[in-house]
Design a protein around this motif. Sequence first.
Motif, PDB file in Angstrom:
ATOM      1  N   ASN A   1      13.608 -43.368 -37.282  1.00 23.17           N
ATOM      2  CA  ASN A   1      12.924 -43.471 -36.062  1.00 23.17           C
ATOM      3  C   ASN A   1      11.730 -42.185 -35.788  1.00 23.17           C
ATOM      4  OD1 ASN A   1      13.956 -40.588 -34.956  1.00 23.17           O
ATOM      5  ND2 ASN A   1      15.629 -41.547 -35.947  1.00 23.17           N
ATOM      6  N   VAL A   2      10.873 -42.129 -34.810  1.00 26.16           N
ATOM      7  CA  VAL A   2       9.602 -41.473 -35.125  1.00 26.16           C
ATOM      8  C   VAL A   2       9.826 -40.027 -35.403  1.00 26.16           C
ATOM      9  CG1 VAL A   2       7.655 -40.937 -33.754  1.00 26.16           C
ATOM     10  CG2 VAL A   2       8.981 -42.885 -33.118  1.00 26.16           C
ATOM     11  N   SER A   3      11.032 -39.442 -34.752  1.00 27.07           N
ATOM     12  CA  SER A   3      10.963 -38.081 -34.758  1.00 27.07           C
ATOM     13  C   SER A   3      11.780 -37.442 -36.212  1.00 27.07           C
ATOM     14  CB  SER A   3      11.884 -37.313 -33.754  1.00 27.07           C
ATOM     15  OG  SER A   3      12.990 -37.897 -33.456  1.00 27.07           O
TER      16      SER A   3
ATOM     17  N   ASP B   1       9.289 -25.870 -44.286  1.00 29.37           N
ATOM     18  CA  ASP B   1      10.596 -25.457 -43.973  1.00 29.37           C
ATOM     19  C   ASP B   1      11.186 -26.096 -42.820  1.00 29.37           C
ATOM     20  OD1 ASP B   1       9.943 -23.726 -41.620  1.00 29.37           O
ATOM     21  OD2 ASP B   1       8.367 -23.058 -43.237  1.00 29.37           O
ATOM     22  N   ILE B   2      12.441 -25.995 -42.779  1.00 27.74           N
ATOM     23  CA  ILE B   2      13.361 -26.770 -41.882  1.00 27.74           C
ATOM     24  C   ILE B   2      12.810 -26.443 -40.376  1.00 27.74           C
ATOM     25  CG2 ILE B   2      15.154 -25.162 -41.568  1.00 27.74           C
ATOM     26  CD1 ILE B   2      16.913 -27.589 -42.136  1.00 27.74           C
ATOM     27  N   HIS B   3      12.555 -25.173 -39.980  1.00 29.15           N
ATOM     28  CA  HIS B   3      12.157 -24.961 -38.499  1.00 29.15           C
ATOM     29  C   HIS B   3      10.918 -25.499 -38.392  1.00 29.15           C
ATOM     30  CE1 HIS B   3      15.009 -21.431 -39.370  1.00 29.15           C
ATOM     31  NE2 HIS B   3      15.128 -21.350 -38.191  1.00 29.15           N
ATOM     32  N   GLY B   4       9.865 -25.492 -39.329  1.00 31.10           N
ATOM     33  CA  GLY B   4       8.781 -26.330 -39.028  1.00 31.10           C
ATOM     34  C   GLY B   4       9.032 -27.930 -38.768  1.00 31.10           C
ATOM     35  N   ALA B   5       9.781 -28.399 -39.550  1.00 35.58           N
ATOM     36  CA  ALA B   5      10.193 -29.904 -39.590  1.00 35.58           C
ATOM     37  C   ALA B   5      10.769 -30.053 -38.259  1.00 35.58           C
ATOM     38  CB  ALA B   5      10.923 -30.365 -40.695  1.00 35.58           C
ATOM     39  N   ILE B   6      11.825 -29.377 -37.490  1.00 40.41           N
ATOM     40  CA  ILE B   6      12.291 -29.627 -36.506  1.00 40.41           C
ATOM     41  C   ILE B   6      11.526 -29.308 -35.333  1.00 40.41           C
ATOM     42  CG2 ILE B   6      14.389 -28.649 -34.963  1.00 40.41           C
ATOM     43  CD1 ILE B   6      16.047 -28.704 -37.553  1.00 40.41           C
ATOM     44  N   THR B   7      10.583 -28.338 -35.340  1.00 47.70           N
ATOM     45  CA  THR B   7       9.504 -28.020 -34.302  1.00 47.70           C
ATOM     46  C   THR B   7       8.827 -29.354 -34.250  1.00 47.70           C
ATOM     47  OG1 THR B   7       9.568 -25.826 -34.849  1.00 47.70           O
ATOM     48  CG2 THR B   7       7.601 -26.637 -33.546  1.00 47.70           C
TER      49      THR B   7
ATOM     50  N   ALA C   1       8.640 -32.181 -30.830  1.00 50.36           N
ATOM     51  CA  ALA C   1       7.591 -32.568 -30.131  1.00 50.36           C
ATOM     52  C   ALA C   1       7.467 -34.255 -30.308  1.00 50.36           C
ATOM     53  CB  ALA C   1       6.272 -32.019 -31.095  1.00 50.36           C
ATOM     54  N   SER C   2       7.601 -34.841 -31.266  1.00 50.73           N
ATOM     55  CA  SER C   2       7.834 -36.275 -31.165  1.00 50.73           C
ATOM     56  C   SER C   2       8.829 -36.919 -30.341  1.00 50.73           C
ATOM     57  CB  SER C   2       8.191 -36.567 -32.870  1.00 50.73           C
ATOM     58  OG  SER C   2       8.336 -37.910 -32.984  1.00 50.73           O
ATOM     59  N   LEU C   3      10.022 -36.252 -30.268  1.00 54.10           N
ATOM     60  CA  LEU C   3      11.045 -36.891 -29.566  1.00 54.10           C
ATOM     61  C   LEU C   3      10.623 -37.042 -27.966  1.00 54.10           C
ATOM     62  CD1 LEU C   3      14.057 -38.083 -29.995  1.00 54.10           C
ATOM     63  CD2 LEU C   3      14.736 -35.663 -28.996  1.00 54.10           C
ATOM     64  N   LYS C   4       9.975 -35.665 -27.767  1.00 49.94           N
ATOM     65  CA  LYS C   4       9.328 -35.639 -26.155  1.00 49.94           C
ATOM     66  C   LYS C   4       8.838 -36.955 -25.650  1.00 49.94           C
ATOM     67  CE  LYS C   4       6.604 -32.415 -23.152  1.00 49.94           C
ATOM     68  NZ  LYS C   4       5.489 -31.739 -23.198  1.00 49.94           N
ATOM     69  N   GLY C   5       8.066 -37.514 -26.289  1.00 48.53           N
ATOM     70  CA  GLY C   5       7.253 -38.743 -25.855  1.00 48.53           C
ATOM     71  C   GLY C   5       7.720 -39.675 -25.115  1.00 48.53           C
ATOM     72  N   PRO C   6       7.490 -40.403 -24.280  1.00 48.66           N
ATOM     73  CA  PRO C   6       8.335 -41.171 -23.263  1.00 48.66           C
ATOM     74  C   PRO C   6       8.524 -42.578 -23.954  1.00 48.66           C
ATOM     75  CG  PRO C   6       5.959 -40.946 -22.625  1.00 48.66           C
ATOM     76  CD  PRO C   6       6.126 -40.019 -23.477  1.00 48.66           C
TER      77      PRO C   6
END
Length: 374
Positions: free
Chosen positions: A189-191, A204-210, A214-219
Amino acid sequence: MSDEIKKGLLGIVVDETEVSKVMPEINSLTYRGYAAQDLCAKCKFEEVAYLILNGELPTKKQLKKFEKEERKDRKLSKTLLDDIKKFPKKAHPMDVARTAVSIMGLEDKETKDNSPKANMRKVMRIFAKMPVALAAFYRARKGKKIISPQKNLSFSENFFHMCFGKVPNKEIVKAFDVSLILYAEHSFNVSTFTARTITSSLSDIHGAITGAIASLKGPLHGGANEEVMHMMNKIKKPENALKWINKALDNKDVVMGFGHRVYKSGDSRVPTMREYFGKVAKIKKDKKFEKIYDIVEKVMINRKNIYPNVDYPTGPTYHLMGFDTDFFTPIFVISRITGWSAHIIEQHAANKLIRPLASYRGSKHRKVLQLNQR
Ligand code: SDX
């Protein structure tokens, strides 16, 4: 080189995965080979989180160790907690989630270490702290005292306890657990693809999850569960639903919580979540949203042949559980951290930089004129 464009990567297979399989042709979804519905019936969320991250369902002993680690890691640093108290009260909690994981990255001593073992330790810390950070913001923005995490409570129970100061009855906790299981993982999926793309530069993993948050936030993605609730609130009562949905379709509006890039005849997670939505509605003695749900769904299928996705039943379920609407997508985050992390670890294990091509359609080659000649 072919210039054929697949906008939105429609139908393109970009890599392999062992984490999950989405099977639209038989309306099914498996995590590491186990049907999501079966996992919902027989497991609690922590067991499924373990499965997604480790590839196997845990034994009793493994689960105990996993839970012990998750509960130990819940504590936030003083800096993060103080920051959360100072965040703007009107900030969207998805931005709080994104910022919180960024701050965790600043503080984590192993941020730079992308080895599988270090990544797993970091995942456990992010997984344990994210619900705590979100619940702290849930209280702080209302001017309420922040509640400390409690080690004798499960992942879901602790989230309720920290948001509301009490744990609801077992059926409500089970419905919440089921929603987390269904949200945990869904292939490219997108995120998740965003997380894998960030990882592919060996970040790194923190950057990837950040980035994934942001991607998941979109409607069009996770943000749809909040939009579903806004829609239901606009409809107000079942008597208005038929007129409202027909007008929306006449206007060619996008109806939130419907449609899917992969599933074309129904999202495999919806029947299970619909069942638990019904259970919660019964416990709460509030059938209004179920009635609106059924009317809108019927019209969408009859007029457009478009089926609900998982965000359609989760929206009203979380509302009935008492959560603020802008916390629905953050709840998706606390679950999907497991899927994102499994994919990030998988990407690191067999990495190839993700770098597609674009067909250029801008200006032809031009000469640069000096500033005074333009
Ligand atoms: C999630 O990918 C995943 O796995 C995501 C997810 C996960 O677990 O990670 O499952 C979670 O993101 C679920 C999706 C949540 N989003 C929404 O509910 C937003 C509303 N849905 C859509 O906008 C849409 O259906 C998408 C974004 C989900 C899918 O988009 P696609 O595959 O790009 O399809 P499209 O938008 O091009 O739609 C194709 C046709 C169009 O009509 P035509 O122009 O061909 O005539 O179907 C129509 C669309 O207008 N359509 C809709 C519709 N969804 C599709 N029409 C009205 N309402 C809708 N919801």
